[in-house]
Design an enzyme around this catalytic site. Structure first.
Site, short mmCIF file in Angstrom:
data_model
loop_
_atom_site.label_atom_id
_atom_site.label_comp_id
_atom_site.label_asym_id
_atom_site.label_seq_id
_atom_site.Cartn_x
_atom_site.Cartn_y
_atom_site.Cartn_z
N CYS A 54 4.66 -31.75 17.72
CA CYS A 54 3.89 -32.50 17.10
C CYS A 54 3.82 -33.93 18.16
CB CYS A 54 4.20 -33.35 15.68
SG CYS A 54 2.84 -34.50 15.32
N CYS A 58 6.48 -41.11 15.86
CA CYS A 58 7.21 -41.24 14.48
C CYS A 58 8.99 -41.68 14.73
CB CYS A 58 7.10 -40.98 13.70
SG CYS A 58 5.21 -40.75 13.62
N CYS A 61 11.32 -38.72 13.62
CA CYS A 61 11.15 -37.97 12.95
C CYS A 61 11.80 -36.37 14.55
CB CYS A 61 9.69 -37.72 12.96
SG CYS A 61 8.78 -36.06 12.49
N CYS A 98 4.92 -28.76 -1.82
CA CYS A 98 4.71 -28.94 -1.04
C CYS A 98 5.08 -28.79 0.23
CB CYS A 98 5.20 -31.04 -1.46
SG CYS A 98 5.16 -31.56 -2.85
N CYS A 129 0.70 -29.96 -3.22
CA CYS A 129 1.04 -30.87 -2.52
C CYS A 129 1.02 -30.29 -0.95
CB CYS A 129 1.98 -31.67 -3.39
SG CYS A 129 2.02 -32.96 -1.56
N CYS A 189 0.22 -39.05 -3.08
CA CYS A 189 1.86 -39.41 -3.10
C CYS A 189 2.38 -39.98 -1.86
CB CYS A 189 2.53 -38.01 -3.34
SG CYS A 189 4.10 -37.97 -3.16
N ARG A 261 9.97 -41.25 -5.99
CA ARG A 261 10.76 -39.78 -5.74
C ARG A 261 12.03 -40.32 -4.91
NH1 ARG A 261 6.81 -36.77 -3.28
NH2 ARG A 261 6.82 -35.43 -5.15
N1 SAM Z 1 2.63 -35.35 10.12
C1 SAM Z 1 2.81 -36.27 8.50
C2 SAM Z 1 2.67 -37.07 8.98
O1 SAM Z 1 3.47 -37.25 9.50
O2 SAM Z 1 1.88 -37.38 7.83
C3 SAM Z 1 2.90 -34.61 7.60
C4 SAM Z 1 4.46 -34.67 7.87
S1 SAM Z 1 5.74 -35.83 8.36
C5 SAM Z 1 7.41 -35.42 8.91
C6 SAM Z 1 6.01 -36.62 6.35
C7 SAM Z 1 6.87 -37.80 6.00
O3 SAM Z 1 8.64 -37.60 6.72
C8 SAM Z 1 6.81 -39.33 7.23
O4 SAM Z 1 6.12 -39.61 7.12
C9 SAM Z 1 8.17 -39.48 7.73
O5 SAM Z 1 8.30 -40.65 5.99
C10 SAM Z 1 8.99 -38.92 6.86
N2 SAM Z 1 9.82 -38.34 7.41
C11 SAM Z 1 9.81 -37.33 8.37
N3 SAM Z 1 11.56 -37.83 9.28
C12 SAM Z 1 12.03 -38.33 8.42
C13 SAM Z 1 13.54 -38.55 8.66
N4 SAM Z 1 14.23 -38.42 9.30
N5 SAM Z 1 13.64 -39.79 7.45
C14 SAM Z 1 13.56 -39.90 6.84
N6 SAM Z 1 11.90 -39.39 6.07
C15 SAM Z 1 11.09 -38.79 7.42
FE1 SF4 Z 2 4.15 -36.07 13.39
FE2 SF4 Z 2 6.35 -36.49 12.48
FE3 SF4 Z 2 4.73 -38.25 12.82
FE4 SF4 Z 2 4.37 -36.57 11.59
S1 SF4 Z 2 6.43 -37.67 11.12
S2 SF4 Z 2 2.98 -37.47 12.21
S3 SF4 Z 2 5.34 -34.37 11.86
S4 SF4 Z 2 5.63 -37.00 14.30
#
Ligand code: SAM
Ligand code: SF4
Ligand code: DTB
Length: 341
Positions: A54, A58, A61, A98, A129, A189, A261
């Site tokens: 990606c 974030c 992530c 999901c 979802c 959600c 959740r």
């Molecule tokens: N890439 C898309 C986005 O960011 O909207 C969808 C997938 S993203 C992995 C979905 C959500 O997973 C993120 O917004 C975050 O809230 C959650 N998430 C990701 N990594 C995480 C982590 N290490 N611990 C807890 N929640 C996490």
């Molecule tokens: Fe990409 Fe992870 Fe951010 Fe979703 S949460 S946009 S997968 S870096």
């Protein structure tokens, strides 16, 4: 029934956080019972349909390409593979499936591919979802037409803390996507993550922003940060578990009719902590050994937890009603509680 409010001030939310723990839990649980069956928990299973690589940054992530986390970028999964996983989730007792993609945004070229996945999963009798990053209005309408029930898009944290965590898109981008989702008639959600080094003020700010959206999200995932080696947030000081429970309780008080959740982070929570979270107002979980890339409790462990706590899977719609799913043994299932009582 309680009036749903959209005008919470930060001070009001902080005052709820500051209640004596037992008073807070009592209030949250009392309100919970007015709106929900206290012994029913909604069950969703997650599948990463497009993992890793990606472009976003974030800080939590494992799927961001820029962090060295050991997650390899993969292509979008095939329809057959997704159908198989969805059927397995249904057989194991999930009512919602999901699908997550490590995308910054949904590209037009991928809309029909995702729509096909949605149609296939829906045809199995599951709620659908997806979480695909930012979304345009027309794309949201196309997914709705394909049978999509929910779109997951999190605010992640309070507006003022957001820039500590993410720099490649703005808070307003997230609010805009949520507006497109609502306008297309999809259910939202939307939640966030706690344990990212934020102060209580910012946990309150996240919940305040969620509750003050034009409509409360129907589903509110409260994720506990899963710390992943290689991400900037690895090594963040642990959050007091009772503060996590307070966050669930305040979410319940602010958004009484929403399903809250108990989301990421359950793998490192004891059964006692999860039980407290359900008492405080959580009534949904992710079910299955994996979240997207990280671990989740074993199915057998969750089945045992449901049995110990006399919890039942929340049912939905006529398809589910015609074929009830037991997570625990059939004889352990009490009669459904009358939520209108
Ligand atoms: N890439 C898309 C986005 O960011 O909207 C969808 C997938 S993203 C992995 C979905 C959500 O997973 C993120 O917004 C975050 O809230 C959650 N998430 C990701 N990594 C995480 C982590 N290490 N611990 C807890 N929640 C996490
Ligand atoms: Fe990409 Fe992870 Fe951010 Fe979703 S949460 S946009 S997968 S870096
Ligand atoms: C949400 O709020 N939490 C889920 C789901 N929506 C997509 C994701 C949790 C991801 C945890 C880290 C991982 O497994 O990669």
């Amino acid at each position: 029934m309680t009036t749903l409010r959209h005008d919470w001030t930060r001070e009001e939310v902080l005052a709820l956080f500051a209640l004596p723990f037992n008073d807070l839990l009592f209030r949250a649980h009392s309100l919970h019972r007015q709106h929900h069956d206290p012994n029913a928990v909604q069950i969703s299973t997650l599948l990463s349909i497009k993992t890793g690589g990606c472009p976003e940054d974030c800080g939590y992530c494992p799927q961001a390409a820029r962090y060295d986390t050991g997650v390899e970028a993969e292509k979008l999964m095939s329809v057959e593979a997704v159908r198989e996983r969805a059927q397995a989730a249904k057989d194991a007792g999930a009512s919602r499936f999901c699908m997550g993609a490590a995308w910054r945004e949904l590209k037009d070229r991928d809309v029909e591919k995702v729509a096909t996945l949605v149609r296939e999963v829906k045809a199995l009798g599951l709620e659908t979802c997806v979480t695909l990053g930012m979304l345009q209005g027309e794309q949201a309408r196309q997914l709705k037409q394909a049978g999509l029930d929910f779109y997951n898009h999190n605010l992640d944290t309070a507006p003022e803390y957001y820039s500590e965590i993410i720099h490649t898109r703005t808070y307003q981008d997230r609010l805009d996507t949520l507006e497109q989702v609502r306008d297309a008639g999809l259910r939202t959600c939307c939640g966030g993550i706690v344990g990212m080094g934020e102060a209580r003020e910012q946990r309150a700010g996240l919940l305040q922003t969620l509750a003050n959206l034009p409509q409360h999200p129907e589903s509110v995932p409260i994720n506990h940060l899963v710390q992943v080696e290689g991400t900037p947030l690895q090594g963040t000081e642990a959050l007091d578990p009772f503060e996590f429970i307070r966050t669930i309780a305040v979410a319940r008080l602010l958004m009484p009719a929403s399903v809250v959740r108990l989301s990421a982070g359950r793998e490192s929570m004891h059964d006692e902590m999860q039980a407290l979270a359900f008492f405080a107002g959580a009534n949904s979980i992710f079910y299955g050994e994996k979240l997207l890339t990280t671990g989740n409790p074993d199915v057998a462990q969750d089945q045992a937890l449901f049995q110990r706590l006399d919890l039942q899977p929340m049912q939905f719609g006529p398809a589910a009603a015609s074929k009830p799913v037991d997570l625990t043994t059939p004889e352990s299932q009490p009669a459904p509680t009358d939520v209108t009582a």
